[in-house]
Design an enzyme around this catalytic site. Structure first.
Site, PDB file in Angstrom:
ATOM      1  N   ILE A   7       0.846  -1.194   0.000  1.00 15.66           N
ATOM      2  CA  ILE A   7       0.000   0.000   0.000  1.00 15.66           C
ATOM      3  C   ILE A   7       0.886   1.250   0.000  1.00 15.66           C
ATOM      4  O   ILE A   7       0.608   2.214  -0.715  1.00 15.66           O
ATOM      5  CB  ILE A   7      -0.960  -0.028   1.206  1.00 15.66           C
ATOM      6  CG1 ILE A   7      -2.014  -1.130   0.999  1.00 15.66           C
ATOM      7  CG2 ILE A   7      -1.616   1.336   1.416  1.00 15.66           C
ATOM      8  CD1 ILE A   7      -2.916  -1.381   2.199  1.00 15.66           C
ATOM      9  N   VAL A  56      11.549   0.800  13.329  1.00 14.88           N
ATOM     10  CA  VAL A  56      10.659   1.755  14.001  1.00 14.88           C
ATOM     11  C   VAL A  56      10.534   1.503  15.506  1.00 14.88           C
ATOM     12  O   VAL A  56       9.936   2.309  16.218  1.00 14.88           O
ATOM     13  CB  VAL A  56       9.239   1.799  13.373  1.00 14.88           C
ATOM     14  CG1 VAL A  56       9.294   2.324  11.949  1.00 14.88           C
ATOM     15  CG2 VAL A  56       8.539   0.446  13.446  1.00 14.88           C
ATOM     16  N   ALA A 109       2.521  -8.016  13.612  1.00 13.61           N
ATOM     17  CA  ALA A 109       2.231  -8.907  14.732  1.00 13.61           C
ATOM     18  C   ALA A 109       2.819 -10.260  14.360  1.00 13.61           C
ATOM     19  O   ALA A 109       2.961 -10.576  13.169  1.00 13.61           O
ATOM     20  CB  ALA A 109       0.726  -9.021  14.965  1.00 13.61           C
ATOM     21  N   TYR A 158      -8.037 -11.198  13.654  1.00 16.68           N
ATOM     22  CA  TYR A 158      -7.208  -9.978  13.594  1.00 16.68           C
ATOM     23  C   TYR A 158      -6.563  -9.733  14.964  1.00 16.68           C
ATOM     24  O   TYR A 158      -5.470  -9.191  15.062  1.00 16.68           O
ATOM     25  CB  TYR A 158      -8.034  -8.787  13.109  1.00 16.68           C
ATOM     26  CG  TYR A 158      -7.196  -7.631  12.604  1.00 16.68           C
ATOM     27  CD1 TYR A 158      -6.329  -7.783  11.532  1.00 16.68           C
ATOM     28  CD2 TYR A 158      -7.281  -6.378  13.213  1.00 16.68           C
ATOM     29  CE1 TYR A 158      -5.559  -6.724  11.066  1.00 16.68           C
ATOM     30  CE2 TYR A 158      -6.535  -5.307  12.747  1.00 16.68           C
ATOM     31  CZ  TYR A 158      -5.671  -5.490  11.681  1.00 16.68           C
ATOM     32  OH  TYR A 158      -4.917  -4.429  11.232  1.00 16.68           O
ATOM     33  N   LYS A 198      -4.398  -1.438  16.311  1.00 19.76           N
ATOM     34  CA  LYS A 198      -5.060  -0.411  15.482  1.00 19.76           C
ATOM     35  C   LYS A 198      -5.923   0.511  16.335  1.00 19.76           C
ATOM     36  O   LYS A 198      -6.021   1.707  16.039  1.00 19.76           O
ATOM     37  CB  LYS A 198      -5.881  -1.055  14.366  1.00 19.76           C
ATOM     38  CG  LYS A 198      -5.051  -1.736  13.263  1.00 19.76           C
ATOM     39  CD  LYS A 198      -4.043  -0.816  12.580  1.00 19.76           C
ATOM     40  CE  LYS A 198      -3.464  -1.475  11.324  1.00 19.76           C
ATOM     41  NZ  LYS A 198      -2.326  -0.672  10.777  1.00 19.76           N
ATOM     42  N   ARG A 245      -4.865  -7.109  -1.269  1.00 13.68           N
ATOM     43  CA  ARG A 245      -3.896  -8.214  -1.454  1.00 13.68           C
ATOM     44  C   ARG A 245      -2.448  -7.729  -1.480  1.00 13.68           C
ATOM     45  O   ARG A 245      -1.922  -7.402  -2.536  1.00 13.68           O
ATOM     46  CB  ARG A 245      -4.194  -8.932  -2.769  1.00 13.68           C
ATOM     47  CG  ARG A 245      -4.838 -10.275  -2.518  1.00 13.68           C
ATOM     48  CD  ARG A 245      -5.118 -10.988  -3.779  1.00 13.68           C
ATOM     49  NE  ARG A 245      -6.479 -11.489  -3.665  1.00 13.68           N
ATOM     50  CZ  ARG A 245      -6.929 -12.557  -4.294  1.00 13.68           C
ATOM     51  NH1 ARG A 245      -6.152 -13.206  -5.112  1.00 13.68           N
ATOM     52  NH2 ARG A 245      -8.156 -12.952  -4.105  1.00 13.68           N
ATOM     53  N   THR A 246      -1.808  -7.722  -0.308  1.00 12.03           N
ATOM     54  CA  THR A 246      -0.404  -7.325  -0.228  1.00 12.03           C
ATOM     55  C   THR A 246       0.398  -8.522   0.272  1.00 12.03           C
ATOM     56  O   THR A 246      -0.152  -9.582   0.555  1.00 12.03           O
ATOM     57  CB  THR A 246      -0.223  -6.175   0.777  1.00 12.03           C
ATOM     58  OG1 THR A 246      -0.630  -6.637   2.069  1.00 12.03           O
ATOM     59  CG2 THR A 246      -1.054  -4.950   0.403  1.00 12.03           C
ATOM     60  N   LEU A 247       1.718  -8.317   0.391  1.00 17.65           N
ATOM     61  CA  LEU A 247       2.585  -9.363   0.948  1.00 17.65           C
ATOM     62  C   LEU A 247       2.089  -9.754   2.342  1.00 17.65           C
ATOM     63  O   LEU A 247       1.982 -10.934   2.677  1.00 17.65           O
ATOM     64  CB  LEU A 247       4.028  -8.840   1.032  1.00 17.65           C
ATOM     65  CG  LEU A 247       5.093  -9.770   1.615  1.00 17.65           C
ATOM     66  CD1 LEU A 247       5.315 -10.962   0.701  1.00 17.65           C
ATOM     67  CD2 LEU A 247       6.404  -9.014   1.814  1.00 17.65           C
TER      68      LEU A 247
HETATM   69  O1  0WE Z   1      -3.303  -4.949   9.182  1.00 23.22           O
HETATM   70  C1  0WE Z   1      -3.391  -5.908   8.442  1.00 23.22           C
HETATM   71  C2  0WE Z   1      -2.293  -6.966   8.418  1.00 23.22           C
HETATM   72  C3  0WE Z   1      -1.032  -6.544   9.076  1.00 23.22           C
HETATM   73  C4  0WE Z   1      -0.098  -7.681   9.397  1.00 23.22           C
HETATM   74  C5  0WE Z   1       0.072  -8.795   8.579  1.00 23.22           C
HETATM   75  C6  0WE Z   1       0.973  -9.778   8.918  1.00 23.22           C
HETATM   76  C7  0WE Z   1       1.135 -11.027   8.104  1.00 23.22           C
HETATM   77  C8  0WE Z   1       2.503 -11.624   8.266  1.00 23.22           C
HETATM   78  C9  0WE Z   1       0.641  -7.609  10.550  1.00 23.22           C
HETATM   79  N1  0WE Z   1       1.525  -8.563  10.901  1.00 23.22           N
HETATM   80  C10 0WE Z   1       1.702  -9.630  10.106  1.00 23.22           C
HETATM   81  N2  0WE Z   1       2.601 -10.567  10.491  1.00 23.22           N
HETATM   82  C11 0WE Z   1       2.995 -11.589   9.684  1.00 23.22           C
HETATM   83  O2  0WE Z   1       3.793 -12.442  10.085  1.00 23.22           O
HETATM   84  N3  0WE Z   1      -4.513  -6.061   7.667  1.00 23.22           N
HETATM   85  C12 0WE Z   1      -5.580  -5.086   7.764  1.00 23.22           C
HETATM   86  C13 0WE Z   1      -4.727  -7.202   6.755  1.00 23.22           C
HETATM   87  C14 0WE Z   1      -5.393  -8.269   7.543  1.00 23.22           C
HETATM   88  O3  0WE Z   1      -4.683  -9.082   8.367  1.00 23.22           O
HETATM   89  C15 0WE Z   1      -5.574  -9.934   8.969  1.00 23.22           C
HETATM   90  C16 0WE Z   1      -6.862  -9.645   8.532  1.00 23.22           C
HETATM   91  C17 0WE Z   1      -6.745  -8.565   7.628  1.00 23.22           C
HETATM   92  C18 0WE Z   1      -7.845  -7.874   6.886  1.00 23.22           C
HETATM   93  C19 0WE Z   1      -5.347 -10.943   9.895  1.00 23.22           C
HETATM   94  C20 0WE Z   1      -6.424 -11.695  10.363  1.00 23.22           C
HETATM   95  C21 0WE Z   1      -7.697 -11.411   9.938  1.00 23.22           C
HETATM   96  C22 0WE Z   1      -7.938 -10.385   9.025  1.00 23.22           C
END
Ligand code: 0WE
Length: 259
Positions: A21, A66, A97, A159, A166, A196-198
């Site tokens: 993003i 950070v 996370a 989440y 958040k 759809r990101t990494l």
């Molecule tokens: O904020 C996010 C994801 C941020 C994120 C993603 C990861 C994946 C890989 C933070 N930490 C990690 N750590 C990793 O090891 N989103 C808004 C996308 C997201 O993530 C989810 C969602 C959505 C939507 C996780 C669970 C359920 C829904």
């Protein structure tokens, strides 16, 4: 393309690859005339960030952890130097996370990883704001934007600790808005629907979430990074001169629904 960012200089945190993003936002700002500095986290993604940064003639690409106030201060100072003293905007698109805490039960989140998620995903904005404030004040004002998600306001299954992070980030935007307002600096959040990101690709059930948004949102369509970038660019631009402390939802209207 408009030229809302002609003569403006900004720092972008959170690019990992071309699907990020943060990259969609950067590309949009560059197309509209901005000069951009970038940070990256970790050797693994350095090359991809440098290549993307080069494609928009960036004067600065530097590593930033950070979690370190010293690192954040150094990076903002380097950006200030690269831009001869000032900063007009900052894009914060950083969250983390532990993967194991984005599945299963929130109840199981250990104390250390709870604080780690909040440190990286929420406190980092406070550190960025503190470091950027003098450089933006020197330009007569500025604008910051961060990325949030509905999971900070409602319980979105899995989440989990990111939702708590958040919620912390959202409240931080409001308190920072009050402090930074005295220097004509604005700060806002974009709440994106699933993109759809990494970071998203490694999440089990992501396709299901996209399908739910497409089915239940008023506009019945998925969100892409360019949609999010358009919202972020608006908030960063002078068009949003009197907009601070708020959240702009780019989610096909999903947040407005109760079913
Ligand atoms: O904020 C996010 C994801 C941020 C994120 C993603 C990861 C994946 C890989 C933070 N930490 C990690 N750590 C990793 O090891 N989103 C808004 C996308 C997201 O993530 C989810 C969602 C959505 C939507 C996780 C669970 C359920 C829904």
């Amino acid at each position: 393309m408009a030229d809302r960012f002609q003569g403006k200089q900004g720092l972008v945190l959170g690019v990992a690859n071309k699907r990020s993003i943060a990259w969609a936002i950067a590309k949009r700002l560059a197309e509209e005339g901005a000069q951009l500095a970038f940070t990256f986290q970790g050797e693994r993604i350095e090359k991809s960030v440098r290549e993307l940064a080069d494609s928009v003639q960036s004067p600065l690409v530097t590593e930033c952890d950070v979690r370190s106030d010293e690192d954040v201060s150094r990076v903002v100072a380097e950006a200030g130097k690269a831009f001869a003293g000032g900063l007009d905007f900052l894009v914060h698109s950083v969250a983390y996370a532990a993967a194991e805490d984005l599945e299963g039960r929130f109840t199981d989140t250990p104390r250390d990883r709870f604080w780690m998620a909040i440190d990286v995903s929420a406190y980092s904005l406070v550190a960025c704001a503190r470091a950027a404030e003098p450089l933006m004040a020197a330009r007569g004002g500025g604008s910051l934007v961060t990325m949030t998600y509905l999971g900070g306001e409602r319980a979105v299954p899995h989440y989990n600790v990111m939702g708590v992070a958040k919620a912390t980030l959202d409240a931080s935007v409001r308190y920072l808005a009050w402090d930074l307002g005295q220097n004509n600096i604005r700060i806002n959040a974009v709440s994106a629907g699933p993109v759809r990101t990494l970071a998203a690709r490694s999440i089990a059930g992501f396709p299901t979430m996209e399908a739910i948004v497409e089915e239940r949102s008023p506009l019945h369509r998925h969100i892409d990074a360019e949609d999010v970038a358009a919202g972020a660019a608006y908030l960063l631009s002078d068009e949003a001169d009197n907009v601070t402390g708020t959240t702009l939802y780019v989610d096909s209207g999903y947040h407005a629904m109760g079913m």
